[in-house]
Write an enzyme that holds these catalytic residues in place. Structure first.
Site, PDB file in Angstrom:
ATOM      1  CB  CYS A 155      -0.931  -0.004   1.209  1.00  0.00           C
ATOM      2  SG  CYS A 155      -2.076  -1.395   1.241  1.00  0.00           S
ATOM      3  CG  ASP A 156       5.129   2.960   1.909  1.00  0.00           C
ATOM      4  OD1 ASP A 156       5.889   3.101   0.916  1.00  0.00           O
ATOM      5  OD2 ASP A 156       5.297   3.574   2.976  1.00  0.00           O
TER       6      ASP A 156
END
Length: 173
Positions: A67-68
């Site tokens: 997600c980062d």
């Protein structure tokens, strides 16, 4: 009250299949409206970015590796795309999203939270019933609210096809 569509086994999370709530959006559909919460705690809707091409990047949680990376990648790409609004949607609280963006130097992507009522998640078919999180997906919506690209990523640990989304956004301009 209308029953929410359940799509069993539509996403793999924590090594097993989970149920996604909401319809499967397809290219050519009119983008469903939604109400999420921005970093300033004010509501954000699809109409707020009307007239622009939108890339909507959907993630389970900003504090995880993929997600980062997904949010950083779309932030980098957004800097090169005039007339394109990039939203990252998760159920993380706006405070956590703001903290993460500040620490990561993210300033082109607008993070929004669907924590309140899963309005986005159930409208776009990405709400994970078992965990009250969102599955990974990318939607590109043209300036007339037509969906021009959809990718439901099959498993939480996989990356979306960034290039396909960026090309769809460029073509929709």
């Amino acid at each position: 009250m209308t029953a929410v569509v359940e799509r069993q086994g539509a996403f793999v999370f924590k090594g097993g299949p989970v149920t996604l709530l909401g319809p499967e959006i397809k290219v050519g559909d009119t983008a469903p409206d939604f109400t999420v919460v921005g970093g300033d705690l004010n509501p954000v809707t699809l109409a707020d970015s009307k007239g622009t091409v939108r890339i909507i990047s959907v993630i389970p949680s900003i504090d995880t590796g993929v997600c980062d990376a997904q949010t950083r990648r779309f932030n980098e790409e957004a800097a090169k795309l005039d007339g394109v609004t990039v939203l990252t949607v998760s159920v993380d609280l706006p405070f956590a999203q703001n903290r993460w963006c500040g620490a990561a130097g993210i300033d082109k992507v607008k993070t929004v939270s669907d924590h309140k009522d899963l309005s986005f998640g159930t409208a776009y078919g990405v709400a994970i019933k078992e965990f009250r999180l969102l599955s990974r997906a990318v939607f590109v919506i043209d300036s007339n609210d037509k969906v021009v690209h959809v990718e439901y990523v099959p498993a939480a640990g996989e990356h979306p096809n960034y290039e396909a989304a960026i090309e769809a956004a460029k073509a929709a301009k």
